[in-house]
Design a protein around this motif. Structure first.
Motif, short mmCIF file in Angstrom:
data_model
loop_
_atom_site.label_atom_id
_atom_site.label_comp_id
_atom_site.label_asym_id
_atom_site.label_seq_id
_atom_site.Cartn_x
_atom_site.Cartn_y
_atom_site.Cartn_z
N GLY A 38 40.43 52.37 -10.10
CA GLY A 38 41.44 51.58 -9.91
C GLY A 38 41.54 51.17 -11.16
O GLY A 38 43.12 51.34 -11.94
N LEU A 39 41.20 50.57 -12.27
CA LEU A 39 41.50 50.03 -13.12
C LEU A 39 41.26 50.70 -14.11
O LEU A 39 42.37 50.55 -14.96
N ALA A 40 41.03 51.57 -14.51
CA ALA A 40 41.22 52.85 -15.37
C ALA A 40 43.14 53.37 -14.90
O ALA A 40 43.69 54.04 -16.05
N ARG A 47 25.15 52.25 -2.40
CA ARG A 47 26.48 51.63 -1.73
C ARG A 47 27.04 50.83 -2.95
O ARG A 47 28.42 51.22 -2.87
N GLU A 48 26.62 50.35 -3.33
CA GLU A 48 27.08 50.02 -4.68
C GLU A 48 27.78 50.32 -5.87
O GLU A 48 28.48 50.11 -6.45
N ALA A 49 26.59 51.47 -6.25
CA ALA A 49 27.23 52.29 -7.55
C ALA A 49 28.87 52.93 -7.07
O ALA A 49 30.07 53.04 -7.51
N ILE A 50 28.39 53.32 -5.83
CA ILE A 50 30.47 53.69 -5.05
C ILE A 50 31.27 53.21 -5.17
O ILE A 50 32.20 53.04 -5.52
N ALA A 51 30.41 51.67 -4.51
CA ALA A 51 31.64 50.85 -4.55
C ALA A 51 32.41 49.95 -6.19
O ALA A 51 33.52 50.08 -6.56
N ASN A 52 31.12 49.83 -7.02
CA ASN A 52 31.80 49.91 -8.10
C ASN A 52 32.32 50.72 -9.65
O ASN A 52 33.69 50.26 -9.79
N LEU A 53 32.08 52.06 -8.54
CA LEU A 53 33.01 53.22 -9.71
C LEU A 53 34.03 52.78 -8.84
O LEU A 53 35.69 53.43 -10.02
N VAL A 103 24.87 49.50 -19.72
CA VAL A 103 25.71 49.66 -20.18
C VAL A 103 26.54 50.60 -20.42
O VAL A 103 27.88 50.46 -21.52
N VAL A 104 27.07 51.40 -19.98
CA VAL A 104 28.22 52.80 -20.11
C VAL A 104 29.65 51.29 -19.50
O VAL A 104 29.66 50.82 -18.69
N ASP A 105 30.96 51.90 -20.13
CA ASP A 105 31.64 51.39 -19.86
C ASP A 105 32.39 52.62 -19.47
O ASP A 105 33.45 53.28 -20.26
N PHE A 106 32.45 52.19 -18.43
CA PHE A 106 33.07 53.05 -16.62
C PHE A 106 34.34 52.97 -17.39
O PHE A 106 35.17 53.83 -17.15
N PRO A 107 36.08 51.93 -17.01
CA PRO A 107 36.72 51.56 -17.76
C PRO A 107 37.21 53.09 -18.77
O PRO A 107 38.44 53.50 -18.41
N GLY A 108 37.26 52.64 -19.69
CA GLY A 108 36.97 53.35 -20.80
C GLY A 108 37.33 54.80 -20.65
O GLY A 108 37.53 55.59 -20.97
#
Length: 289
Positions: free
Chosen positions: A279-281, A268-274, A234-239
């Motif tokens: 990039g979005l941020a 690996r998936e965590a790194i790719a996601n962040l 549920v964490v809003d990483f882009p925000g």
């Protein structure tokens, strides 16, 4: 984005040794490693050997972390232990020494002291540790962790009372959920003080839901949280990242992955996601300039 390995450090060090752990961290895509007290990392000599092994792989130590309780019944013991680990952190070559204040992720029980009763004691002891750390060239960091020293308001009060120039914030994206705050709500007021970041995510269920099982933790308001791959919860990483990047943060992101998925694949998936969210941020910030 500068990334460091945090979760898994102790087990990897025990299984592979310093050189093997460093090579593995580099293979996963990390530029740094965040050590914590572990078997084989108890002396200055062992810390210096770890620093050399990491340097051989082109890695650094952006932060050293320890779980500590500054409301321990014995003040001398609590402070002296952290002074020892500050020496280890300095020998690792870390600029930052991160320690918890009052750990534990269980709601407070009847009869336990409330925040106001522990505040002065914890501030006094943290100040003693920070003053010693300064002699070693270290900056002490504190994260939103547990049920006492968590949330932007309490954290701001703590840092103001501590009043030391070698202190800052280790912002944990997930831990603020335990007290009903989002990552953006915690990081926003404290963004000028953030020096290091822990990447973590949780699945969430409200307290009205049936008990989901023993792998779930309780929040202060009775909800349920469970570790998951960053980006699955549920964490809003882009925000949150938009706030950090907008404030000029260019430090490390240290990955804490404690979910049930396999460590390699989950990391690996965590790194790719962040990296995607970062990039979005950055795009959001650039579009508003």
């Amino acid at each position: 984005m500068k990334k460091s390995l945090f979760s898994g450090f102790s087990s990897l060090l025990a299984e592979r040794g310093a050189a093997g752990m460093a090579a593995y961290a580099r293979k996963l895509g990390f530029e740094g490693v965040e050590p914590s007290p572990s078997e084989g990392l108890n002396t200055v000599a062992e810390a210096e050997a770890l620093a050399r092994a990491l340097a051989d792989e082109g890695l650094c130590v952006p932060c050293f972390s320890i779980c500590a309780d500054l409301f321990h019944p014995d003040e001398t013991e609590a402070v002296d232990e952290l002074r020892h680990w500050a020496e280890i952190a300095a020998a690792c070559g870390s600029p930052y020494f991160h320690h918890t204040l009052i750990p534990g992720l269980l709601p407070r029980k009847a009869g336990e002291p409330v925040f106001e009763r522990v505040f002065d004691t914890v501030v006094r002891r943290a100040a003693a540790v920070a003053d010693y750390a300064k002699t070693l060239g270290l900056v002490c960091l504190y994260e939103d962790q547990g049920f006492y020293f968590n949330g932007a308001d309490r954290f701001g009060r703590f840092l103001a009372a501590l009043d030391r120039d070698n202190t800052g914030v280790c912002a944990d994206f997930g831990n603020c959920l335990f007290v009903g705050e989002t990552a953006a709500q915690f990081i926003g007021p404290l963004s000028p003080l953030v020096r290091h970041v822990h990447v973590k995510d949780y699945l969430y269920k409200p307290g009205s839901a049936p008990f989901p099982g023993p792998s779930w933790l309780r929040t202060r308001d009775g909800g349920y949280l469970r570790d998951t791959i960053p980006g699955h919860g549920v964490v809003d990483f882009p925000g949150a990242l938009s706030i950090l990047r907008g404030a000029g943060y260019d430090g490390f992101f240290s990955f804490e992955f404690g979910g049930p998925e396999p460590f390699d694949a989950g990391t690996r998936e965590a790194i790719a996601n962040l990296e995607y969210y970062d990039g979005l941020a950055r795009h959001t910030i650039e579009s508003h300039i």
